[in-house]
Design an enzyme around this catalytic site. Structure first.
Site, PDB file in Angstrom:
ATOM      1  N   GLU A 195       0.870  -1.164   0.000  1.00  0.00           N
ATOM      2  CA  GLU A 195       0.000   0.000   0.000  1.00  0.00           C
ATOM      3  C   GLU A 195       0.914   1.223   0.000  1.00  0.00           C
ATOM      4  OE1 GLU A 195      -2.752   0.291   3.275  1.00  0.00           O
ATOM      5  OE2 GLU A 195      -3.502   2.221   2.539  1.00  0.00           O
TER       6      GLU A 195
ATOM      7  N   ARG B  65       5.138 -12.826   9.671  1.00  0.00           N
ATOM      8  CA  ARG B  65       5.811 -11.579   9.316  1.00  0.00           C
ATOM      9  C   ARG B  65       7.134 -11.480  10.045  1.00  0.00           C
ATOM     10  NH1 ARG B  65       2.258  -7.732   9.178  1.00  0.00           N
ATOM     11  NH2 ARG B  65       3.552  -5.967   9.646  1.00  0.00           N
TER      12      ARG B  65
ATOM     13  N   LYS C 255       4.281   0.696   9.461  1.00  0.00           N
ATOM     14  CA  LYS C 255       4.431   1.979   8.788  1.00  0.00           C
ATOM     15  C   LYS C 255       3.863   3.113   9.635  1.00  0.00           C
ATOM     16  CE  LYS C 255       2.984   0.161   4.933  1.00  0.00           C
ATOM     17  NZ  LYS C 255       2.473  -0.049   3.584  1.00  0.00           N
TER      18      LYS C 255
END
Ligand code: ATP
Ligand code: MG
Length: 558
Positions: free
Chosen positions: A35, A261, A271
């Site tokens: 994104e 992850r 982020k």
């Protein structure tokens, strides 16, 4: 660095092998779907190496897709930084970059298809009401009063939503699935919402935007993705991924596979938190060399090969864990130990005057660029009777363990002669200003003729030739292993994550290439900064120390 040749297998590769063997697929098509709401970080690198690496190894293809369904937080700056970072890591996507936003027409059509099939409805409940009626993990949700609106009314309402007749939050489009599902994501999830905002790709064309879960699976299918790899938090959402594709007219049904992850000690990875570090100015920007972003690591002096190697070393599993920072650091250290040319720099200088060296004379000595790799060649290093050495490399008195310069004793100057400290001159405060030495002219490249043993070797630069440089000693940004767990990021910051010293470097570094690793002998690995400094002023960033000093400290603490 030689990257581990054959990639270690993992459970995802096993699934792919089986799919190719059974004929389910004849080729592999993956995608990396960031994104564009921030810069890529080392966690994304894990996903990039996995997706692009699989495509490479199976002679398949990998798309780069900007998952841009939330225009509020996204920008073109991020789009372009992400492209740079993926390329810098050594990968090229198949064809043009894709954008989820370029599927908005198709997605809108599929939403209408769901409405027509009685599988989606426009809900005018407030967001609070929708939330309140979702139920909990132990209690089922309640049906919305709009759940049984007739198809035609839903079609009309969705058309009016799309035409901009409603305010943000006034209504949304929900999939009609099961309000009692044990999976919360299946309790009539919102698939379209109203946002009266400008989009960086589609401008003002749309005021309704599809949600991630609806968009992602359809984008994958439209691109013919075979294996859609994502992180574990989407495990439950796989039901929704499959439900959407099962209920619309589309032929392709990619398989979603989840892996754990990357979590890395002494840093944060989301982020949102990285953005906070930037906006609260705890760092100098997304590419601050202390950031775990690709741009930061690059500016710090990490190489693409070291980051790829890191991704291979940590592997791919379904187990959540925390990787030690030392693992990442040893990847770049191994790379630079093999590949970085050597040079001399003095970070905390003290003057040495060699009294028996002819005054105002100098000579050019030849120094190998690498102790074990002749192919890196050699360079000329000027030597004179006035030098800088590290203040900590001299002591007036010391025991045998101190293999550096001691008053009345000898030491070898790296790539040069043996010198002996004769006397020191101090200032009023008692700090040493100058160390007066003598040198043995017969010791260039050879041991003293009379068999004297000189054990220590120290580095130096010639004062009339040395170039002043700003040297930035970067360390870990946080002083605790899991800063994400603390209430605020600020409280866990390492106050010494950046220490700036004014040092001196040998003149060959005048045109050091920004970003390219150099070992300052006996000091650490550095690179010239790519942003600050000018043609005439030098700024060097410490990439990593020669050894893992944190491991030593942790062992002492234990
Ligand atoms: P963040 O939580 O940092 O904002 P994200 O998942 O929202 O990350 P995206 O831009 O959506 O960020 O991620 C793009 C791809 O990178 C996704 O497929 C995601 O699974 C993967 N990814 C993101 N963070 C990690 C991580 N820490 N480890 C491995 N893969 C990751
Ligand atoms: Mg995301």
């Amino acid at each position: 660095m030689t990257e581990s040749g054959a990639r270690p297998s993992n459970f995802i590769r096993k699934i792919i092998d089986a799919d190719l063997a059974s004929g389910k697929h004849s080729e592999v098509h993956t995608r990396f779907p960031p994104e564009p709401n921030g810069y890529l970080h080392i966690g994304h690198a894990k996903s990039i190496v996995l997706n692009f690496g699989i495509a490479e190894d199976y002679q398949g293809t990998c798309n780069l897709r900007f998952d841009d369904t939330n225009p509020l937080k996204e920008s073109l700056e991020y789009v372009s930084a992400i492209k740079d970072d993926v390329r810098w890591l050594g990968y090229e996507w198949s064809g043009e970059p894709r954008y989820s936003s370029s599927y908005f027409d198709a997605l809108h059509g599929f939403a209408i298809e769901l409405i027509e099939k009685g599988l989606a409805y426009v809900d005018f409940s407030s967001q609070d009401d929708i939330r309140a009626m979702r139920g909990t993990l132990t209690a089922p949700g309640q049906n919305s009063p709009y759940r049984d609106t007739p198809v035609q009314d839903n079609l009309d309402a969705f058309a009016r939503m799309t035409a901009g007749e409603y305010k943000e939050g006034e209504c949304s489009l929900r999939a009609k699935i099961d309000m009692a599902s044990p999976f919360m994501c299946m309790r009539d999830p919102v698939i379209y919402r109203i946002r009266h905002v400008h989009h960086h790709q589609t401008g003002d064309k749309w005021c309704v935007y599809p949600m991630y879960d609806f968009t992602h699976c359809i984008s994958d299918a439209l691109e013919g993705i075979t294996h859609s790899l994502c992180t574990l938090e989407f495990q439950d959402n796989r039901r929704l991924y499959d439900w959407v594709l099962d209920n619309i007219s589309i032929d392709c049904h990619p398989q979603q596979i989840e892996f754990s992850r990357l979590n890395l000690e002494y840093t944060v990875m989301s982020k949102r938190k990285l953005n906070e570090l930037v906006t609260e100015q705890h760092v100098a920007g997304w590419d601050d060399p202390r950031m775990p972003t690709i741009a930061g690591l690059r500016r710090r002096g990490y190489t693409p090969a070291a980051i790829r190697e890191f991704a291979h070393r940590i592997g791919v599993t379904k187990m959540d864990n925390m990787v030690e920072m030392g693992v990442l650091e040893s990847c770049i250290r191994d790379d630079l130990n093999t590949n970085a040319p050597r040079a001399m720099a003095v970070l905390e200088p003290v003057r040495v005057v060699i009294e028996n060296y002819p005054e105002n004379q100098h000579e050019m000595l030849v120094a190998p660029n690498h102790p074990n790799d002749e192919s890196l060649g050699s360079r000329q290093v000027p030597f004179s009777g006035v030098l800088y050495i590290e203040r900590e490399d001299f002591r007036e008195e010391a025991n045998k363990k101190f293999k550096r310069l001691v008053l009345g004793k000898e030491v070898r100057l790296r790539n040069a002669y043996v010198i002996k400290a004769e006397r020191v001159e101090k200032d009023e405060a008692g700090e040493i200003q100058t160390i007066y030495c003598s040198y043995d002219a017969d010791t260039l490249g050879q041991d003293p003729a009379d068999g004297r043993k000189v054990k220590g070797v120290i580095h130096w630069v010639s004062v009339p030739h040395a170039l002043p440089a700003e040297i930035r000693l970067y360390d870990r940004l946080f002083q605790v292993p899991n800063p994400g767990a603390a209430e605020t990021l600020a409280e866990s910051l390492n106050p010494e994550s950046l220490v700036v010293v004014e040092g001196y470097v040998e003149p060959s570094l005048a045109d050091a290439e920004p970003g390219k690793g150099i070992q300052f002998e006996r000091v650490g690995y550095f690179c010239r900064d790519s942003k600050d400094g000018t043609e005439n002023t030098l700024v060097f960033n410490r990439t990593v120390g020669l050894r893992d000093s944190w491991a030593k400290m942790e062992a002492q603490d234990a």
